[in-house]
Write a protein that holds these residues in place. Structure first.
Motif, PDB file in Angstrom:
ATOM      1  N   ALA A 235      10.406  16.676   6.654  1.00 50.50           N
ATOM      2  CA  ALA A 235       9.004  16.955   7.026  1.00 50.50           C
ATOM      3  C   ALA A 235       8.169  17.785   5.958  1.00 50.50           C
ATOM      4  CB  ALA A 235       9.002  17.857   8.211  1.00 50.50           C
ATOM      5  N   GLU A 236       8.743  18.554   5.029  1.00 49.70           N
ATOM      6  CA  GLU A 236       8.038  19.043   3.951  1.00 49.70           C
ATOM      7  C   GLU A 236       7.688  18.022   2.841  1.00 49.70           C
ATOM      8  OE1 GLU A 236      10.441  22.207   2.733  1.00 49.70           O
ATOM      9  OE2 GLU A 236       9.896  23.685   4.241  1.00 49.70           O
TER      10      GLU A 236
ATOM     11  N   ALA B  61       0.892  -1.195   0.028  1.00 47.78           N
ATOM     12  CA  ALA B  61       0.017  -0.079   0.114  1.00 47.78           C
ATOM     13  C   ALA B  61       0.788   1.255   0.096  1.00 47.78           C
ATOM     14  CB  ALA B  61      -0.975  -0.009   1.012  1.00 47.78           C
ATOM     15  N   ILE B  62       1.920   1.083   0.626  1.00 51.57           N
ATOM     16  CA  ILE B  62       2.886   2.459   0.669  1.00 51.57           C
ATOM     17  C   ILE B  62       4.090   2.275  -0.225  1.00 51.57           C
ATOM     18  CG2 ILE B  62       2.486   2.670   3.101  1.00 51.57           C
ATOM     19  CD1 ILE B  62       5.198   1.726   3.638  1.00 51.57           C
ATOM     20  N   ALA B  63       4.159   1.505  -1.268  1.00 51.43           N
ATOM     21  CA  ALA B  63       5.326   1.390  -2.161  1.00 51.43           C
ATOM     22  C   ALA B  63       5.421   2.733  -2.829  1.00 51.43           C
ATOM     23  CB  ALA B  63       5.250   0.171  -2.935  1.00 51.43           C
ATOM     24  N   GLY B  64       4.174   3.096  -3.471  1.00 55.31           N
ATOM     25  CA  GLY B  64       4.355   4.210  -4.291  1.00 55.31           C
ATOM     26  C   GLY B  64       4.524   5.676  -3.868  1.00 55.31           C
ATOM     27  N   VAL B  65       4.105   5.766  -2.295  1.00 52.48           N
ATOM     28  CA  VAL B  65       4.395   6.987  -1.795  1.00 52.48           C
ATOM     29  C   VAL B  65       5.733   7.027  -1.333  1.00 52.48           C
ATOM     30  CG1 VAL B  65       3.571   6.281   0.625  1.00 52.48           C
ATOM     31  CG2 VAL B  65       3.133   8.848  -0.268  1.00 52.48           C
TER      32      VAL B  65
ATOM     33  N   GLY C 218       1.967  13.621   0.916  1.00 56.19           N
ATOM     34  CA  GLY C 218       1.115  12.786   1.758  1.00 56.19           C
ATOM     35  C   GLY C 218       1.304  11.381   2.485  1.00 56.19           C
ATOM     36  N   TYR C 219       2.704  11.553   2.873  1.00 58.18           N
ATOM     37  CA  TYR C 219       3.368  10.186   3.098  1.00 58.18           C
ATOM     38  C   TYR C 219       2.675   9.771   4.461  1.00 58.18           C
ATOM     39  CZ  TYR C 219       6.282   6.480   4.935  1.00 58.18           C
ATOM     40  OH  TYR C 219       6.995   5.427   5.424  1.00 58.18           O
TER      41      TYR C 219
ATOM     42  N   ASP D 297      11.870  10.853  -4.313  1.00 57.28           N
ATOM     43  CA  ASP D 297      11.953  11.580  -5.321  1.00 57.28           C
ATOM     44  C   ASP D 297      11.847  13.081  -4.709  1.00 57.28           C
ATOM     45  OD1 ASP D 297      12.025   9.474  -6.741  1.00 57.28           O
ATOM     46  OD2 ASP D 297      10.075   9.642  -7.547  1.00 57.28           O
ATOM     47  N   CYS D 298      11.017  13.216  -3.727  1.00 57.82           N
ATOM     48  CA  CYS D 298      10.992  14.679  -3.203  1.00 57.82           C
ATOM     49  C   CYS D 298      12.386  14.943  -2.383  1.00 57.82           C
ATOM     50  CB  CYS D 298       9.649  14.787  -2.398  1.00 57.82           C
ATOM     51  SG  CYS D 298       9.706  16.375  -1.575  1.00 57.82           S
TER      52      CYS D 298
END
Length: 399
Positions: A348-349, A274-278, A355-356, A284-285
């Motif tokens: 944090a940003e 469920a969290i692999a994408g984020v 939306g992690y 990347d961010c």
């Protein structure tokens, strides 16, 4: 905690029997977002967990009372209290907390003020700043509430074992023989009389068939008398075939469904998927903030602590798979603290931008609630079995 959460449809379909018993039939329209699966009520599952913990505490207490009575009939009145100490569990109000899923990303506000708080462990940190941070966190640095509880031996503190420790080594060893039989006593406490027990220390060997790195001696003594009285038989449990340092051990209590590691792994896989994408979006961010080379570890978090430990303690001070520090990383405490805070703010940003936090929190809630739902039917049956054993224990104590 998210009081009402959704379990993913595919996972719940595989758990149809448990889900049938657990799902609410009267969920109203709009209770869950479009696309959500079956809705489950977490408070009921919290009650189930608390009841299991309570029953296990009562069972362990009854076992200790039976063993102690047996020991005293044999003339042993001074006991190793560490074997007889049972910590009463605190009732849970939630199935899980933020820390369970790895709430390691601070808010932007906290990051800008305190970073990750690693600077406070540096010997050169300002004591007043450390005290302020400790007050903010609500506990002494280095000792989380969980750590403090473990160090104190639970709510009641460590048991006073001074009377037993004052016995001479032979007297202590004789107690262990009476407690669990000579073979087990030699294995675990033979050093008291100059005997070495077995150890599984060949980490490079692979064992198969009937070849074991370690085989636990079958328990005897008063421990065995308690087992025979309450459970009737032992179960010989072997490590998975072909594992390193393979061993064989003895168990006797009914298996608690909460210890179903296969289902726990299923729920973890559900969370990871469920969290692999984020996770990718967060990495990347960070790269967009000129923080390159970050990868999530097997625990589902970024190795931030290892990275910062190396910042404060020097290159090579920790073995870990994390990005290298920049060549111009500061050398003084205030510079290191500023570096930490800047990194914490970037992370944090990114947590906000991707939306992690929300995604991870919801995914963990879904996966954990799915796990507890999957064992619900078995857990209620286990609880009834434990109640029956407790009745038998009371009869043994009264006989």
């Amino acid at each position: 905690m998210l009081r009402t959460t959704r379990a993913a449809g595919a996972f719940v379909a595989a758990l149809a029997l448990a889900a049938t018993a657990a799902c609410t039939d009267d969920a109203k329209d709009g209770d869950a977002p479009e696309g959500a699966g079956v809705t489950f009520e977490a408070p009921r599952l919290v009650d189930m967990v608390n009841e299991s913990q309570r029953l296990l505490y009562e069972l362990e207490t009854a076992e200790v009372r039976i063993i102690q009575a047996c020991m005293e009939l044999e003339g042993f009145t001074v006991h190793d209290q560490f074997w007889f100490s049972v910590v009463e569990p605190e009732p849970q109000e939630e199935l899980f907390g933020a820390g369970d899923w790895g709430d390691w990303i601070p808010s932007v506000e906290e990051a800008a003020e305190y970073g990750f708080g690693q600077w406070a462990h540096d010997d050169d940190a300002d004591p007043d700043a450390v005290e302020e941070y400790a007050a903010y966190k609500g506990h002494e640095l280095g000792d989380s509430p969980e750590d403090e509880l473990a160090l104190e031996g639970g709510a009641g503190g460590l048991p006073d074992n001074s009377e037993f420790e004052a016995l001479d080594p032979q007297e202590q060893f004789d107690w262990y023989v009476a407690y669990q039989g000579e073979a087990a006593a030699l294995d675990e406490n033979g050093w008291l009389i100059g005997e070495e027990g077995e150890v599984a220390d060949d980490d490079d060997a692979v064992y198969s068939g009937d070849d074991f790195a370690y085989e636990q001696p079958e328990p005897g003594g008063c421990l065995r008398e308690m087992i025979d009285a309450l459970y009737g038989e032992l179960r010989r449990v072997e490590d998975p075939e072909g594992s390193k340092s393979r061993g064989a051990y003895w168990e006797y209590r009914p298996v608690n469904p909460m210890d179903d590691f296969a289902k726990a792994e299923d729920s973890r896989a559900m969370y990871d998927e469920a969290i692999a994408g984020v996770q990718g979006e967060l990495v990347d961010c960070l790269a967009e903030h000129d923080r390159h080379g970050w990868e999530f570890d097997e625990e589902g978090s970024l190795p931030v602590v290892d990275y910062l430990y190396e910042l404060y303690e020097g290159e090579g001070s920790v073995v870990g798979d994390h990005p290298n520090l920049p060549g111009d990383a500061p050398a003084d405490h205030e510079g290191k603290k500023a570096f930490e805070i800047a990194f914490a703010v970037d992370l944090a940003e990114c947590g906000d931008e991707t939306g992690y936090r929300e995604t991870a929190a919801q995914a963990w809630a879904d996966s954990q609630e799915a796990f507890y739902v999957s064992i619900e039917v078995e857990t209620y049956a286990w609880q009834e079995e434990i109640r029956g054993i407790l009745t038998k224990a009371q009869e043994v104590l009264e006989s």
